[in-house]
Design a protein around this motif. Structure first.
Motif, short mmCIF file in Angstrom:
data_model
loop_
_atom_site.label_atom_id
_atom_site.label_comp_id
_atom_site.label_asym_id
_atom_site.label_seq_id
_atom_site.Cartn_x
_atom_site.Cartn_y
_atom_site.Cartn_z
N ASN A 100 0.84 -1.19 0.00
CA ASN A 100 0.00 0.00 0.00
C ASN A 100 0.88 1.25 0.00
OD1 ASN A 100 0.50 0.99 2.72
ND2 ASN A 100 -0.74 -0.71 3.45
N VAL A 101 0.30 2.33 -0.40
CA VAL A 101 1.04 3.57 -0.59
C VAL A 101 1.65 4.08 0.72
CG1 VAL A 101 -0.97 5.09 -0.36
CG2 VAL A 101 0.97 5.82 -1.74
N ILE A 160 8.84 4.27 3.91
CA ILE A 160 10.19 3.84 3.57
C ILE A 160 10.93 4.94 2.80
CG2 ILE A 160 11.54 2.19 2.20
CD1 ILE A 160 9.28 0.14 2.87
N ILE A 161 10.28 5.51 1.81
CA ILE A 161 10.90 6.58 1.02
C ILE A 161 11.24 7.77 1.91
CG2 ILE A 161 10.48 8.30 -0.80
CD1 ILE A 161 8.76 6.08 -2.20
N SER A 162 10.30 8.21 2.74
CA SER A 162 10.54 9.34 3.63
C SER A 162 11.66 9.05 4.62
CB SER A 162 9.27 9.69 4.41
OG SER A 162 8.28 10.16 3.54
N GLY A 163 11.74 7.82 5.09
CA GLY A 163 12.81 7.44 6.00
C GLY A 163 14.18 7.56 5.36
N TYR A 164 14.30 7.09 4.13
CA TYR A 164 15.56 7.22 3.41
C TYR A 164 15.91 8.69 3.18
CZ TYR A 164 16.22 2.24 2.47
OH TYR A 164 16.44 0.89 2.60
N VAL A 165 14.92 9.49 2.79
CA VAL A 165 15.17 10.92 2.56
C VAL A 165 15.61 11.59 3.85
CG1 VAL A 165 14.12 13.13 1.90
CG2 VAL A 165 13.60 11.07 0.59
N PHE A 190 19.72 8.36 -2.97
CA PHE A 190 19.74 7.45 -4.10
C PHE A 190 18.83 6.25 -3.84
CE2 PHE A 190 21.52 3.80 -6.41
CZ PHE A 190 21.42 4.29 -7.71
N LYS A 191 18.85 5.73 -2.62
CA LYS A 191 18.01 4.58 -2.27
C LYS A 191 16.53 4.99 -2.29
CE LYS A 191 17.48 0.32 -0.89
NZ LYS A 191 17.75 -0.82 -1.75
N ALA A 192 16.23 6.21 -1.82
CA ALA A 192 14.84 6.70 -1.85
C ALA A 192 14.33 6.74 -3.28
CB ALA A 192 14.75 8.08 -1.21
N ILE A 193 15.15 7.22 -4.20
CA ILE A 193 14.76 7.29 -5.61
C ILE A 193 14.54 5.88 -6.16
CG2 ILE A 193 15.55 7.96 -7.92
CD1 ILE A 193 17.01 10.34 -6.47
N ASP A 194 15.42 4.97 -5.83
CA ASP A 194 15.29 3.58 -6.27
C ASP A 194 13.98 2.97 -5.75
OD1 ASP A 194 16.28 1.03 -7.40
OD2 ASP A 194 16.45 0.44 -5.28
N ILE A 195 13.68 3.19 -4.48
CA ILE A 195 12.46 2.65 -3.88
C ILE A 195 11.23 3.25 -4.56
CG2 ILE A 195 11.06 2.60 -1.76
CD1 ILE A 195 13.40 0.65 -1.68
N PHE A 196 11.27 4.54 -4.89
CA PHE A 196 10.14 5.17 -5.58
C PHE A 196 9.85 4.46 -6.89
CE2 PHE A 196 8.56 8.04 -8.86
CZ PHE A 196 7.38 8.46 -8.28
N THR A 232 0.79 5.92 -6.55
CA THR A 232 1.49 7.00 -5.85
C THR A 232 0.50 8.09 -5.45
OG1 THR A 232 2.00 7.94 -8.01
CG2 THR A 232 3.72 6.62 -6.97
N ASP A 233 0.93 8.93 -4.50
CA ASP A 233 0.08 10.05 -4.08
C ASP A 233 0.94 11.30 -3.88
OD1 ASP A 233 1.36 9.68 -1.61
OD2 ASP A 233 -0.44 9.00 -0.57
N ILE A 234 0.35 12.34 -3.36
CA ILE A 234 1.06 13.61 -3.17
C ILE A 234 2.27 13.42 -2.27
CG2 ILE A 234 0.85 15.90 -2.11
CD1 ILE A 234 -2.06 15.94 -3.08
N ILE A 235 2.14 12.63 -1.23
CA ILE A 235 3.25 12.39 -0.31
C ILE A 235 4.40 11.69 -1.04
CG2 ILE A 235 3.96 11.25 1.83
CD1 ILE A 235 1.93 13.57 2.20
N SER A 236 4.08 10.75 -1.88
CA SER A 236 5.11 10.04 -2.66
C SER A 236 5.93 11.04 -3.47
CB SER A 236 4.47 9.04 -3.64
OG SER A 236 3.55 8.20 -3.03
#
Length: 102
Positions: A5-6, A12-17, A23-29, A39-43
């Motif tokens: 789920n989103v 996970i993305i926010s945690g990496y950022v 780079f890992k955040a971008i990969d996870i996205f 995806t949503d606005i937060i993504s």
């Protein structure tokens, strides 16, 4: 919490950022998008923040293209994140273009 789920992907993305692992955040996205999770606005706000901090202009442009293709440019949060990303990446003309669309 389901990993499909989103919310879980965004965490996970926010945690990496937040921890500077852009780079890992971008990969996870991209993995999130490829897995079919909507995806949503937060993504987008999170991933554009990663691009701006990492000065990953090409990835930011690719994400902007995805946003445009899915007609998601109407929100102020996304447009503000795009503006921030282009400005921090030194793409002044693109930042100006986004600014005038706000």
């Amino acid at each position: 919490m389901s990993k499909d789920n989103v919310v879980s992907w965004n965490v996970i993305i926010s945690g990496y950022v937040s921890n500077g692992v852009y780079f890992k955040a971008i990969d996870i996205f991209w993995r999130m998008r490829d897995s079919g999770v909507q995806t949503d606005i937060i993504s987008f706000a999170s991933i554009l923040s990663a691009c701006s901090q990492f000065t990953a202009l090409e990835q930011g442009r690719e994400i902007h293209s995805y946003i445009s293709n899915h007609k998601l440019e109407s929100g102020e949060v996304i447009m503000g994140a795009l503006l921030d990303m282009y400005a921090k990446c030194g793409a002044v003309e693109e930042a100006r273009h986004v600014f005038y669309r706000l």
